[in-house]
Design an enzyme around this catalytic site. Structure first.
Site: not given
Ligand code: ATR
Length: 300
Positions: A36, A38, A87, A107, A122, A148-150, A246
């Site tokens: 980190s 931070s 988080k 956070n 954030d 947008a899934g993470g 980054y």
């Molecule tokens: P978090 O930020 O909560 O730790 P993560 O598992 O790291 O979550 O995933 C962050 C984002 O990266 C998610 O939107 C993920 O897509 P899915 O929701 O479909 O899993 C996206 N992501 C990770 N690898 C990817 C890839 N190879 N292609 C496209 N999107 C990807």
């Protein structure tokens, strides 16, 4: 003094502060946490403000966040930052600010005499980064959030809706993940046109081209050999392009965007801005931004 402390070190001041010139009173908790950045910016800001406190890294295993908070409180900590994977868990152990509730994560923690308060810097940190890097307020932009899934995607999409952007395109590999989120985003900002797409949707390029700001919130671009999260057909030179990654500082998405002549920025500015906002939750009235930028070697 250790690079990383653990729950066991929170047993006593002796364990925590042996060999240190200042008492540990702030921390970042995560798992893992050794890398980190931070402490670098927060310690610089503490030192510049003449505050007698150390900011440490705390490696806390999942399931033990509540215990960590209790021990920090008992030792007189001012607060802490919370990072991956804690988080969500942190939300169960504090009084969550309504914006953090909407953003779906905490956070920043502030320990008060009779409460443990949880905030999210954030989302607001991203808004400030965009304004600082591109000289445009986030609320004036139509935004694409790619991946947008993470957690980062959720915070940034939600911040866009808290600010009432006119248009938000959320893109994810797994489209099903976005359904419930889009429902919540619509409730937050009924005036925002919200479109959810998978990366293979034929309308993707057209939707991207009708927006102003492209943001990568996925992990694609972290690893060497990763592709750009969006194909070149989705980009035009008028786009502002932000990557929350980054390290590396220029991801494939940013390299493609730079090649087209877009204005680009990486996630270092968001890291610094969220840090500065957290610092202000602990020390209202403080102005740590310039010192933090210098500590992270970002001069602007
Ligand atoms: P978090 O930020 O909560 O730790 P993560 O598992 O790291 O979550 O995933 C962050 C984002 O990266 C998610 O939107 C993920 O897509 P899915 O929701 O479909 O899993 C996206 N992501 C990770 N690898 C990817 C890839 N190879 N292609 C496209 N999107 C990807």
């Amino acid at each position: 003094m250790k690079q990383v402390y653990t729950l066991e070190d929170l047993e006593s001041r002796e364990l925590l502060d042996t060999g240190a010139d200042k008492p540990a009173r702030l921390a970042v908790i995560g798992h893992p946490i050794a890398h980190s950045a931070s402490p670098r910016m927060h310690q610089a800001a503490l030192d510049a403000a003449g505050i007698d406190a150390r900011y440490i890294r705390l490696d806390i295993e999942p399931g033990r966040v509540g215990e960590a908070f209790s021990r920090m409180r008992a030792l007189g900590f001012i607060g802490c930052n919370v990072t991956v994977p804690h988080k969500l868990e942190a939300m169960a152990h504090c009084e969550v600010h309504p914006d953090a509730e909407a953003l779906g994560a905490v956070n920043t923690i502030r320990f008060e005499a009779d409460a443990t308060r949880g905030f999210n810097t954030d989302g607001p940190g991203f808004a400030r980064a965009v304004e600082d890097d591109f000289e445009r307020p986030l609320e004036s932009l139509r935004v694409v959030v790619a991946g947008a899934g993470g957690g980062a995607g959720q915070a940034i999409a939600t911040q866009c809706c808290l600010l009432g952007v006119a248009k938000l395109v959320v893109v994810n590999r797994t489209l099903e993940k976005l359904g419930p989120r889009v429902g919540r985003l619509r409730l937050l900002s009924p005036q925002t046109q919200i479109i959810a797409l998978a990366f293979d949707d034929p309308a993707l390029a057209e939707q991207c081209l009708s927006c102003d700001l492209i943001v990568n919130t996925s992990s694609v671009g972290l690893k060497e050999g990763d592709p750009s999260i969006l194909p070149t057909a989705c980009l035009k030179k008028e786009h502002l392009v932000y990557d929350t990654i980054y390290q590396p500082p220029v991801t494939p998405l940013l390299a493609t965007a730079n090649g087209l002549g877009c204005r680009t920025a990486n996630g270092l500015s968001m890291l610094i801005q969220q840090g500065a906002l957290a610092f202000q939750h602990w020390f209202p009235g403080a102005e740590p931004l310039a010192v933090m930028k210098a500590a992270m070697a970002l001069r602007k």
